[in-house]
Write a protein that holds these residues in place. Sequence first.
Motif, PDB file in Angstrom:
ATOM      1  N   ASN A   1       0.850  -1.180   0.000  1.00 23.47           N
ATOM      2  CA  ASN A   1       0.000   0.000   0.000  1.00 23.47           C
ATOM      3  C   ASN A   1       0.890   1.235   0.000  1.00 23.47           C
ATOM      4  N   GLY A   2       0.410   2.322  -0.575  1.00 26.82           N
ATOM      5  CA  GLY A   2       1.182   3.553  -0.554  1.00 26.82           C
ATOM      6  C   GLY A   2       0.946   4.390  -1.788  1.00 26.82           C
ATOM      7  N   LYS A   3       1.911   5.245  -2.066  1.00 29.69           N
ATOM      8  CA  LYS A   3       1.797   6.177  -3.187  1.00 29.69           C
ATOM      9  C   LYS A   3       2.457   5.591  -4.432  1.00 29.69           C
ATOM     10  N   TYR A   4       1.744   5.731  -5.550  1.00 28.28           N
ATOM     11  CA  TYR A   4       2.208   5.234  -6.832  1.00 28.28           C
ATOM     12  C   TYR A   4       1.994   6.302  -7.894  1.00 28.28           C
ATOM     13  N   THR A   5       2.864   6.293  -8.905  1.00 28.14           N
ATOM     14  CA  THR A   5       2.664   7.123 -10.092  1.00 28.14           C
ATOM     15  C   THR A   5       2.023   6.240 -11.156  1.00 28.14           C
ATOM     16  N   LEU A   6       0.951   6.740 -11.766  1.00 26.99           N
ATOM     17  CA  LEU A   6       0.330   6.037 -12.882  1.00 26.99           C
ATOM     18  C   LEU A   6       1.192   6.305 -14.112  1.00 26.99           C
ATOM     19  N   ASP A   7       1.984   5.326 -14.496  1.00 31.00           N
ATOM     20  CA  ASP A   7       2.951   5.488 -15.581  1.00 31.00           C
ATOM     21  C   ASP A   7       2.288   5.424 -16.952  1.00 31.00           C
ATOM     22  N   ARG A   8       1.465   4.379 -17.163  1.00 31.93           N
ATOM     23  CA  ARG A   8       0.851   4.199 -18.483  1.00 31.93           C
ATOM     24  C   ARG A   8      -0.238   3.141 -18.399  1.00 31.93           C
ATOM     25  N   PHE A   9      -0.987   3.046 -19.492  1.00 30.66           N
ATOM     26  CA  PHE A   9      -1.995   2.008 -19.640  1.00 30.66           C
ATOM     27  C   PHE A   9      -1.514   1.031 -20.701  1.00 30.66           C
ATOM     28  N   GLU A  10      -1.686  -0.248 -20.429  1.00 33.95           N
ATOM     29  CA  GLU A  10      -1.361  -1.309 -21.385  1.00 33.95           C
ATOM     30  C   GLU A  10      -2.549  -2.259 -21.424  1.00 33.95           C
TER      31      GLU A  10
ATOM     32  N   TYR B   1      -4.737  -3.071 -18.310  1.00 36.88           N
ATOM     33  CA  TYR B   1      -3.952  -2.828 -17.109  1.00 36.88           C
ATOM     34  C   TYR B   1      -3.409  -1.409 -17.034  1.00 36.88           C
ATOM     35  N   ALA B   2      -3.230  -0.970 -15.795  1.00 33.49           N
ATOM     36  CA  ALA B   2      -2.532   0.275 -15.507  1.00 33.49           C
ATOM     37  C   ALA B   2      -1.184  -0.108 -14.909  1.00 33.49           C
ATOM     38  N   VAL B   3      -0.126   0.508 -15.394  1.00 30.59           N
ATOM     39  CA  VAL B   3       1.211   0.252 -14.875  1.00 30.59           C
ATOM     40  C   VAL B   3       1.502   1.331 -13.834  1.00 30.59           C
ATOM     41  N   LEU B   4       1.703   0.885 -12.595  1.00 31.88           N
ATOM     42  CA  LEU B   4       1.937   1.791 -11.473  1.00 31.88           C
ATOM     43  C   LEU B   4       3.377   1.654 -11.010  1.00 31.88           C
ATOM     44  N   LEU B   5       3.990   2.784 -10.670  1.00 29.55           N
ATOM     45  CA  LEU B   5       5.365   2.809 -10.168  1.00 29.55           C
ATOM     46  C   LEU B   5       5.354   3.282  -8.723  1.00 29.55           C
ATOM     47  N   TYR B   6       5.903   2.455  -7.834  1.00 25.86           N
ATOM     48  CA  TYR B   6       5.919   2.771  -6.407  1.00 25.86           C
ATOM     49  C   TYR B   6       6.831   3.952  -6.135  1.00 25.86           C
ATOM     50  N   ARG B   7       6.319   4.933  -5.415  1.00 25.17           N
ATOM     51  CA  ARG B   7       7.068   6.144  -5.104  1.00 25.17           C
ATOM     52  C   ARG B   7       7.836   5.965  -3.810  1.00 25.17           C
ATOM     53  N   PRO B   8       8.968   6.669  -3.630  1.00 25.37           N
ATOM     54  CA  PRO B   8       9.416   7.792  -4.432  1.00 25.37           C
ATOM     55  C   PRO B   8      10.383   7.415  -5.549  1.00 25.37           C
TER      56      PRO B   8
ATOM     57  N   GLU C   1      10.299   4.903  -7.753  1.00 21.00           N
ATOM     58  CA  GLU C   1       9.621   4.394  -8.947  1.00 21.00           C
ATOM     59  C   GLU C   1      10.357   3.236  -9.607  1.00 21.00           C
ATOM     60  N   THR C   2      11.000   2.383  -8.801  1.00 20.88           N
ATOM     61  CA  THR C   2      11.681   1.218  -9.342  1.00 20.88           C
ATOM     62  C   THR C   2      10.845  -0.051  -9.225  1.00 20.88           C
ATOM     63  N   VAL C   3       9.801  -0.041  -8.400  1.00 20.98           N
ATOM     64  CA  VAL C   3       8.918  -1.187  -8.251  1.00 20.98           C
ATOM     65  C   VAL C   3       7.711  -0.976  -9.161  1.00 20.98           C
ATOM     66  N   ILE C   4       7.469  -1.942 -10.040  1.00 19.16           N
ATOM     67  CA  ILE C   4       6.383  -1.844 -11.015  1.00 19.16           C
ATOM     68  C   ILE C   4       5.264  -2.796 -10.624  1.00 19.16           C
ATOM     69  N   VAL C   5       4.032  -2.267 -10.659  1.00 23.68           N
ATOM     70  CA  VAL C   5       2.847  -3.074 -10.352  1.00 23.68           C
ATOM     71  C   VAL C   5       1.845  -2.891 -11.483  1.00 23.68           C
ATOM     72  N   ASN C   6       1.292  -3.995 -11.963  1.00 23.50           N
ATOM     73  CA  ASN C   6       0.211  -3.942 -12.938  1.00 23.50           C
ATOM     74  C   ASN C   6      -1.104  -4.127 -12.196  1.00 23.50           C
ATOM     75  N   ALA C   7      -2.047  -3.223 -12.441  1.00 25.60           N
ATOM     76  CA  ALA C   7      -3.350  -3.277 -11.772  1.00 25.60           C
ATOM     77  C   ALA C   7      -4.449  -3.155 -12.812  1.00 25.60           C
ATOM     78  N   ASP C   8      -5.577  -3.770 -12.551  1.00 28.55           N
ATOM     79  CA  ASP C   8      -6.730  -3.677 -13.438  1.00 28.55           C
ATOM     80  C   ASP C   8      -7.171  -2.217 -13.488  1.00 28.55           C
ATOM     81  N   LYS C   9      -7.146  -1.617 -14.680  1.00 32.62           N
ATOM     82  CA  LYS C   9      -7.463  -0.189 -14.782  1.00 32.62           C
ATOM     83  C   LYS C   9      -8.916   0.113 -14.422  1.00 32.62           C
TER      84      LYS C   9
ATOM     85  N   GLY D   1      -3.644  -9.345  -3.388  1.00 34.13           N
ATOM     86  CA  GLY D   1      -2.757  -8.562  -4.242  1.00 34.13           C
ATOM     87  C   GLY D   1      -3.466  -7.721  -5.281  1.00 34.13           C
ATOM     88  N   SER D   2      -4.779  -7.861  -5.380  1.00 32.91           N
ATOM     89  CA  SER D   2      -5.525  -7.045  -6.343  1.00 32.91           C
ATOM     90  C   SER D   2      -5.709  -5.635  -5.789  1.00 32.91           C
ATOM     91  N   LEU D   3      -5.868  -4.700  -6.693  1.00 33.26           N
ATOM     92  CA  LEU D   3      -6.066  -3.313  -6.294  1.00 33.26           C
ATOM     93  C   LEU D   3      -7.446  -3.164  -5.654  1.00 33.26           C
TER      94      LEU D   3
END
Length: 84
Positions: free
Chosen positions: A4-13, A16-23, A25-33, A54-56
Amino acid sequence: MSSNGKYTLDRFEGKYAVLLYRPDETVIVNADKDNLPANAKEGDILDVQFANDGSLKNATILEDETKKAREKAENLLNKLRNKK
């Protein structure tokens, strides 16, 4: 498992939404958009909670932090453009 925490919404694929864990942004999470706010867009900073599987579970756009991050990026781009 995603944290849990703050993520940057990097892009949509696809779906899925590709989220980068802040600050960093090296951890990548794919979540159902479909689990994101309908108005979420690339570059938004989100407060994200994940379910035990593990789901959003919930995501909220952090408007002020997103605005500050966009301004910071814009200022850096302007400095680079004006550098001679």
